[in-house]
Design an enzyme around this catalytic site. Sequence first.
Site, PDB file in Angstrom:
ATOM      1  N   SER A  70     -34.865 -19.142 -28.854  1.00 28.91           N
ATOM      2  CA  SER A  70     -34.265 -19.744 -30.044  1.00 28.91           C
ATOM      3  C   SER A  70     -34.201 -21.259 -29.912  1.00 28.91           C
ATOM      4  CB  SER A  70     -32.852 -19.186 -30.269  1.00 28.91           C
ATOM      5  OG  SER A  70     -31.965 -19.702 -29.291  1.00 28.91           O
ATOM      6  N   SER A  72     -31.389 -23.168 -30.012  1.00 30.61           N
ATOM      7  CA  SER A  72     -30.028 -23.641 -29.748  1.00 30.61           C
ATOM      8  C   SER A  72     -29.945 -24.719 -28.682  1.00 30.61           C
ATOM      9  CB  SER A  72     -29.129 -22.464 -29.353  1.00 30.61           C
ATOM     10  OG  SER A  72     -29.481 -21.966 -28.080  1.00 30.61           O
ATOM     11  N   LYS A 127     -26.932 -22.132 -22.000  1.00 35.55           N
ATOM     12  CA  LYS A 127     -26.173 -23.231 -22.585  1.00 35.55           C
ATOM     13  C   LYS A 127     -25.964 -24.310 -21.521  1.00 35.55           C
ATOM     14  CE  LYS A 127     -25.638 -20.904 -26.410  1.00 35.55           C
ATOM     15  NZ  LYS A 127     -26.452 -21.237 -27.598  1.00 35.55           N
ATOM     16  N   SER A 219     -26.001 -23.795 -32.795  1.00 36.96           N
ATOM     17  CA  SER A 219     -25.761 -23.105 -31.541  1.00 36.96           C
ATOM     18  C   SER A 219     -24.472 -22.306 -31.623  1.00 36.96           C
ATOM     19  CB  SER A 219     -25.664 -24.111 -30.379  1.00 36.96           C
ATOM     20  OG  SER A 219     -25.258 -23.470 -29.185  1.00 36.96           O
TER      21      SER A 219
END
Length: 260
Positions: A70, A72, A127, A219
């Site tokens: 993705s 994010s 992250k 995100s």
Amino acid sequence: MNGFHMDYEVFLFIGVVLTLAAWLWTKFKKLQRSDNKRLQTIVAVGSFFPLLLIVFSFRSFAYEPFRIPSSSMMPTLLTGDFIYVDKTAYGVKLPIVHNTLIETGTPQRGDVMVFRSVEDPATDVIKRVVGIPGDHIRYDERTKQIFVNGEALPETFEGPYNGFHDDINPNGLNQRATITGEVEHKILHSDRVRHRYAHRELVVPEGHYFGMGDNRDFSADSRVWGLIPERNIVGQAKGIWMHWRPSAFIDGLKRIGTQL
């Protein structure tokens, strides 16, 4: 998050156990050649044991590859990046149950970290660590500014984002330079998107971490689903070893070898 989930690691472990059983059986029975098809099958299955053991051990205790699915973590990571994750960076853990055997370090602010999702343990998430145990975190939804222990993380506007990607329209995305911990990196903000988050201000308790995506307005992270338990941590993302998207083949080649 008690127990374990049926993911690739579990299936690989089952494969090791089954091939080990076949290998031991063939050695015990001294079956190397036979006209019996069933016995030939057992011998063939057992022959895969050394290979599966090596793959399982390397993947469980050293490095593991992941594909970024993705947007994010843009602009740091793009859809189609293949990264390698150091699974020894934050401690050597037992496969399947994920109990720590040897302490080797802890996540630091600015680290790019892979962990099992708080919402769905069968899914791995990536992250950037923004808050570590003891930190007071505050996110200002109006200015989109992050405060750690009362100090705003510095942000310098660099202009509209013109990077390549397929996921979202770049119009309205602006790139900024920032520093998280001791790590200098880029983040993205959108002029057109604003969210209300469930977790805007908190103190990070022991054994937990606060993570955010670099593509701040696209995100789902600790602002949405809360803190990352230490038990969920997989490892530290270290670099990009491949990028694959036919629509950006040449640009993708330039990303190979990028360190995080």
